[in-house]
Design a protein around this motif. Sequence first.
Motif, PDB file in Angstrom:
ATOM      1  N   LEU A  38       0.762   0.110  12.149  1.00 50.97           N
ATOM      2  CA  LEU A  38       0.439   1.324  11.406  1.00 50.97           C
ATOM      3  C   LEU A  38       0.089   1.108   9.935  1.00 50.97           C
ATOM      4  CD1 LEU A  38       3.263   3.617  12.832  1.00 50.97           C
ATOM      5  CD2 LEU A  38       0.879   3.495  13.572  1.00 50.97           C
ATOM      6  N   LEU A  39       0.563   0.017   9.323  1.00 55.56           N
ATOM      7  CA  LEU A  39       0.358  -0.181   7.887  1.00 55.56           C
ATOM      8  C   LEU A  39      -0.608  -1.325   7.602  1.00 55.56           C
ATOM      9  CD1 LEU A  39       3.988   0.101   6.432  1.00 55.56           C
ATOM     10  CD2 LEU A  39       2.325   1.928   6.829  1.00 55.56           C
ATOM     11  N   ASP A  40      -1.372  -1.184   6.496  1.00 51.64           N
ATOM     12  CA  ASP A  40      -2.186  -2.305   6.034  1.00 51.64           C
ATOM     13  C   ASP A  40      -1.401  -3.089   4.986  1.00 51.64           C
ATOM     14  OD1 ASP A  40      -2.381  -0.969   3.587  1.00 51.64           O
ATOM     15  OD2 ASP A  40      -4.437  -0.286   3.915  1.00 51.64           O
ATOM     16  N   ARG A  41      -1.995  -4.137   4.442  1.00 50.02           N
ATOM     17  CA  ARG A  41      -1.266  -5.003   3.504  1.00 50.02           C
ATOM     18  C   ARG A  41      -1.065  -4.343   2.144  1.00 50.02           C
ATOM     19  NH1 ARG A  41       0.057 -10.035   4.182  1.00 50.02           N
ATOM     20  NH2 ARG A  41      -0.387 -10.582   2.011  1.00 50.02           N
ATOM     21  N   GLN A  42      -1.671  -3.184   1.951  1.00 53.02           N
ATOM     22  CA  GLN A  42      -1.395  -2.387   0.756  1.00 53.02           C
ATOM     23  C   GLN A  42      -0.229  -1.421   1.003  1.00 53.02           C
ATOM     24  OE1 GLN A  42      -3.207  -1.877  -2.477  1.00 53.02           O
ATOM     25  NE2 GLN A  42      -3.646  -4.023  -2.061  1.00 53.02           N
ATOM     26  N   LEU A  43       0.410  -1.532   2.170  1.00 53.73           N
ATOM     27  CA  LEU A  43       1.504  -0.661   2.592  1.00 53.73           C
ATOM     28  C   LEU A  43       1.040   0.771   2.817  1.00 53.73           C
ATOM     29  CD1 LEU A  43       4.336  -2.019   0.238  1.00 53.73           C
ATOM     30  CD2 LEU A  43       3.727  -2.776   2.551  1.00 53.73           C
ATOM     31  N   ARG A  44      -0.263   0.945   3.058  1.00 52.96           N
ATOM     32  CA  ARG A  44      -0.822   2.262   3.328  1.00 52.96           C
ATOM     33  C   ARG A  44      -0.852   2.522   4.821  1.00 52.96           C
ATOM     34  NH1 ARG A  44      -6.030   1.091  -0.426  1.00 52.96           N
ATOM     35  NH2 ARG A  44      -6.216  -0.397   1.294  1.00 52.96           N
ATOM     36  N   LEU A  45      -0.681   3.798   5.185  1.00 54.81           N
ATOM     37  CA  LEU A  45      -0.812   4.211   6.572  1.00 54.81           C
ATOM     38  C   LEU A  45      -2.292   4.160   6.937  1.00 54.81           C
ATOM     39  CD1 LEU A  45       1.050   5.304   8.850  1.00 54.81           C
ATOM     40  CD2 LEU A  45       0.388   7.600   8.112  1.00 54.81           C
ATOM     41  N   LEU A  84      -1.142   7.874   1.994  1.00 54.03           N
ATOM     42  CA  LEU A  84       0.300   7.677   2.130  1.00 54.03           C
ATOM     43  C   LEU A  84       0.637   6.196   2.160  1.00 54.03           C
ATOM     44  CD1 LEU A  84       1.347  10.272   4.862  1.00 54.03           C
ATOM     45  CD2 LEU A  84       1.161  10.612   2.393  1.00 54.03           C
ATOM     46  N   ARG A  85       1.487   5.777   1.230  1.00 53.55           N
ATOM     47  CA  ARG A  85       2.085   4.450   1.293  1.00 53.55           C
ATOM     48  C   ARG A  85       3.537   4.610   1.736  1.00 53.55           C
ATOM     49  NH1 ARG A  85      -1.495   3.098  -2.820  1.00 53.55           N
ATOM     50  NH2 ARG A  85      -2.370   1.003  -2.596  1.00 53.55           N
ATOM     51  N   PHE A  86       4.085   3.541   2.288  1.00 57.57           N
ATOM     52  CA  PHE A  86       5.492   3.553   2.691  1.00 57.57           C
ATOM     53  C   PHE A  86       6.220   2.404   2.019  1.00 57.57           C
ATOM     54  CE2 PHE A  86       3.566   6.275   5.740  1.00 57.57           C
ATOM     55  CZ  PHE A  86       4.546   7.186   6.083  1.00 57.57           C
ATOM     56  N   ALA A  87       7.492   2.629   1.718  1.00 58.08           N
ATOM     57  CA  ALA A  87       8.287   1.611   1.033  1.00 58.08           C
ATOM     58  C   ALA A  87       9.722   1.691   1.503  1.00 58.08           C
ATOM     59  CB  ALA A  87       8.221   1.809  -0.484  1.00 58.08           C
ATOM     60  N   ARG A 123       3.703  -0.808  -7.703  1.00 62.42           N
ATOM     61  CA  ARG A 123       2.663  -1.571  -8.409  1.00 62.42           C
ATOM     62  C   ARG A 123       1.299  -1.408  -7.747  1.00 62.42           C
ATOM     63  NH1 ARG A 123       3.658  -6.425 -11.837  1.00 62.42           N
ATOM     64  NH2 ARG A 123       5.590  -5.938 -12.966  1.00 62.42           N
ATOM     65  N   LEU A 124       1.276  -1.419  -6.429  1.00 62.23           N
ATOM     66  CA  LEU A 124      -0.003  -1.266  -5.727  1.00 62.23           C
ATOM     67  C   LEU A 124      -0.601   0.125  -5.978  1.00 62.23           C
ATOM     68  CD1 LEU A 124       0.913  -2.933  -2.298  1.00 62.23           C
ATOM     69  CD2 LEU A 124      -0.480  -3.920  -4.132  1.00 62.23           C
ATOM     70  N   ALA A 125       0.254   1.158  -5.928  1.00 63.23           N
ATOM     71  CA  ALA A 125      -0.227   2.520  -6.139  1.00 63.23           C
ATOM     72  C   ALA A 125      -0.726   2.718  -7.568  1.00 63.23           C
ATOM     73  CB  ALA A 125       0.876   3.525  -5.820  1.00 63.23           C
ATOM     74  N   ALA A 126       0.012   2.180  -8.542  1.00 65.95           N
ATOM     75  CA  ALA A 126      -0.401   2.317  -9.937  1.00 65.95           C
ATOM     76  C   ALA A 126      -1.712   1.576 -10.193  1.00 65.95           C
ATOM     77  CB  ALA A 126       0.699   1.785 -10.855  1.00 65.95           C
ATOM     78  N   ALA A 127      -1.832   0.366  -9.636  1.00 68.61           N
ATOM     79  CA  ALA A 127      -3.072  -0.398  -9.826  1.00 68.61           C
ATOM     80  C   ALA A 127      -4.262   0.343  -9.231  1.00 68.61           C
ATOM     81  CB  ALA A 127      -2.927  -1.782  -9.198  1.00 68.61           C
ATOM     82  N   GLU A 128      -4.063   0.925  -8.065  1.00 68.64           N
ATOM     83  CA  GLU A 128      -5.132   1.691  -7.425  1.00 68.64           C
ATOM     84  C   GLU A 128      -5.517   2.897  -8.286  1.00 68.64           C
ATOM     85  OE1 GLU A 128      -5.650   2.697  -2.881  1.00 68.64           O
ATOM     86  OE2 GLU A 128      -4.305   4.178  -3.816  1.00 68.64           O
ATOM     87  N   ARG A 129      -4.527   3.598  -8.819  1.00 68.97           N
ATOM     88  CA  ARG A 129      -4.792   4.772  -9.654  1.00 68.97           C
ATOM     89  C   ARG A 129      -5.568   4.393 -10.913  1.00 68.97           C
ATOM     90  NH1 ARG A 129      -4.925   9.077  -7.884  1.00 68.97           N
ATOM     91  NH2 ARG A 129      -2.931  10.159  -7.903  1.00 68.97           N
ATOM     92  N   LEU A 130      -5.270   3.228 -11.465  1.00 64.66           N
ATOM     93  CA  LEU A 130      -5.918   2.778 -12.696  1.00 64.66           C
ATOM     94  C   LEU A 130      -7.240   2.054 -12.454  1.00 64.66           C
ATOM     95  CD1 LEU A 130      -2.705   1.486 -14.524  1.00 64.66           C
ATOM     96  CD2 LEU A 130      -3.985   3.576 -15.056  1.00 64.66           C
ATOM     97  N   ALA A 183       6.337 -12.642   1.639  1.00 68.97           N
ATOM     98  CA  ALA A 183       6.768 -12.935   3.005  1.00 68.97           C
ATOM     99  C   ALA A 183       7.254 -11.678   3.706  1.00 68.97           C
ATOM    100  CB  ALA A 183       7.863 -14.001   3.003  1.00 68.97           C
ATOM    101  N   LEU A 184       7.927 -10.786   2.977  1.00 64.36           N
ATOM    102  CA  LEU A 184       8.352  -9.519   3.578  1.00 64.36           C
ATOM    103  C   LEU A 184       7.145  -8.680   3.974  1.00 64.36           C
ATOM    104  CD1 LEU A 184      11.333  -8.509   1.257  1.00 64.36           C
ATOM    105  CD2 LEU A 184      11.472  -9.153   3.672  1.00 64.36           C
ATOM    106  N   VAL A 185       6.131  -8.628   3.111  1.00 63.75           N
ATOM    107  CA  VAL A 185       4.909  -7.888   3.452  1.00 63.75           C
ATOM    108  C   VAL A 185       4.252  -8.495   4.681  1.00 63.75           C
ATOM    109  CG1 VAL A 185       2.605  -7.225   2.658  1.00 63.75           C
ATOM    110  CG2 VAL A 185       4.531  -7.147   1.080  1.00 63.75           C
ATOM    111  N   GLU A 186       4.212  -9.821   4.724  1.00 66.27           N
ATOM    112  CA  GLU A 186       3.611 -10.504   5.877  1.00 66.27           C
ATOM    113  C   GLU A 186       4.379 -10.166   7.150  1.00 66.27           C
ATOM    114  OE1 GLU A 186       0.689 -12.893   7.621  1.00 66.27           O
ATOM    115  OE2 GLU A 186       0.846 -12.161   5.556  1.00 66.27           O
ATOM    116  N   HIS A 187       5.704 -10.125   7.068  1.00 63.62           N
ATOM    117  CA  HIS A 187       6.512  -9.809   8.252  1.00 63.62           C
ATOM    118  C   HIS A 187       6.207  -8.416   8.767  1.00 63.62           C
ATOM    119  CE1 HIS A 187       9.833  -9.127  10.959  1.00 63.62           C
ATOM    120  NE2 HIS A 187      10.274  -8.136  10.192  1.00 63.62           N
ATOM    121  N   ILE A 188       6.171  -7.428   7.866  1.00 64.23           N
ATOM    122  CA  ILE A 188       6.035  -6.050   8.346  1.00 64.23           C
ATOM    123  C   ILE A 188       4.597  -5.672   8.659  1.00 64.23           C
ATOM    124  CG2 ILE A 188       8.109  -5.314   7.127  1.00 64.23           C
ATOM    125  CD1 ILE A 188       6.295  -3.889   5.126  1.00 64.23           C
TER     126      ILE A 188
END
Length: 474
Positions: free
Chosen positions: A348-355, A361-364, A385-392, A407-412
């Motif tokens: 369900l999520l991409d590597r930006q943690l977005r649905l 929608l991001r999830f954390a 950090r990802l959401a702020a960078a995208e906004r800017l 590694a946690l991002v890679e796992h999920i």
Amino acid sequence: MSASPSPAPIHVVGGGLAGSEAVWQIAQAGVPVILHEMRRSGPSSSEAVGRPGPVKTDAHQTDGLAELVCSNSFRSDDWEYNAVGLLHAEMRELGSIIMSSGDAHQVPAGGALAVDREGFSDAVTKRLLAHPLITVVGEEIAGLPPEDWDSVIVATGPLTSPALADAMLKATGEESLSFFDAIAPIVHADSIDFDVAWRQSRYDKVGPGGDAAAYVNCPMDKAQYDAFIDALLSGPKAEFKDWEHVPYFDGCLPIEVMAERGRETLRHGPMKPVGLTNPRSPETKAHAVVQLRQDNALGTLFNMVGFQTKLKHGAQAEIFRMIPGLQNAQFARLGGLHRNTFLNSPKLLDRQLRLKALPRLRFAGQVTGVEGYVESAALGLLAGRLAAAERLGRPLEAPPPETAIGALVEHITGGHLEGSKFQPMNVNYGLLPPLEAPRVDAEGKRIPPKDRGRAKKRLMSVRALELLKGWRDG
């Protein structure tokens, strides 16, 4: 010359560790942020759209942000030789409010970082409320966030409100989010004794990956099996909290429950020895066999097949080391059975943690499929950090997989084996791409074999921090 307009606010739903960390990172990047927390009284803003708080949960005791519901420990603080300690160090490098507040309110705990839970929560709450770019609204978001919120981080944890959980189900097309997690222990591959265990699939059946030796097999004779069953039956069991009552279903019965149904149940179930031949003694048939299956794409972790359990953690390590081949086992995760709420994140999520189905929608936090206070906060830090960078307008990639956060991002988002069931995980070295264990130290002296695993962990930690700093400064 007129000043540049202020960026539109980002919304964060949930004021636990992940949500609090996400809010802090967004505000520190210079972006306004609105935190919606249902346990606080409110609303206090024209942006409020949900049910006014406070809305109680079964586990929380206060309306403070970043309340520690269970333990007051962030576990080991050793960055050189412990993966969670490494995660601590990475988060400190990234200006984590959770780590700085924890450091300021620590209590004696040996090599672990434990905190005064009230002082810690009060500190986080006061710092967030005092920040000029942060607005805290006391309300429950009862459903998907409004469509005009174009950037939202959902950090609602294991006690996501039923209305929001139902809305998430509809948005993702999933059948369930909240259920009892049946978790089997996971073993570091390099701690398995292959002088005892061997690789073979039952009946040498070739799997979809073309591998006829996908399992690690640990044999037991009758005496070993009987002693193991006795230990299972007498071992101390964890009890559920009153609000966690959910009946078992046969697909995830704890092994000790199976053993209670009859001493032979396990050897006709997950420990059946049929279709397996020990190459060291082909004529001797094992009385029972424990199988382990590769758990991650790197091949560094193996899970114990069918070994979901509610044995207390201290007993698990002792009892499972009775299994031949696992006498020196090191566990990346011990088993458990508890209520949880998390997404099928690899799907369900991409590597930006977005649905993927709804990228606004991001999830954390724990809802993404990580376990533990620090892991949840780390995902909040990154989502912020990802959401702020995208906004800017400054797109940012996730950290390298050689870092603990990466590694946690890679796992999920896909580090598990395709086709296997995704399960939550604490950070551990098995999630990071491996390095060869060094044979000599920095001075050229030979490292004894028993110390090489420890030396390898330090090399992996040094590599992680170097890459993390490069990502931060790049």
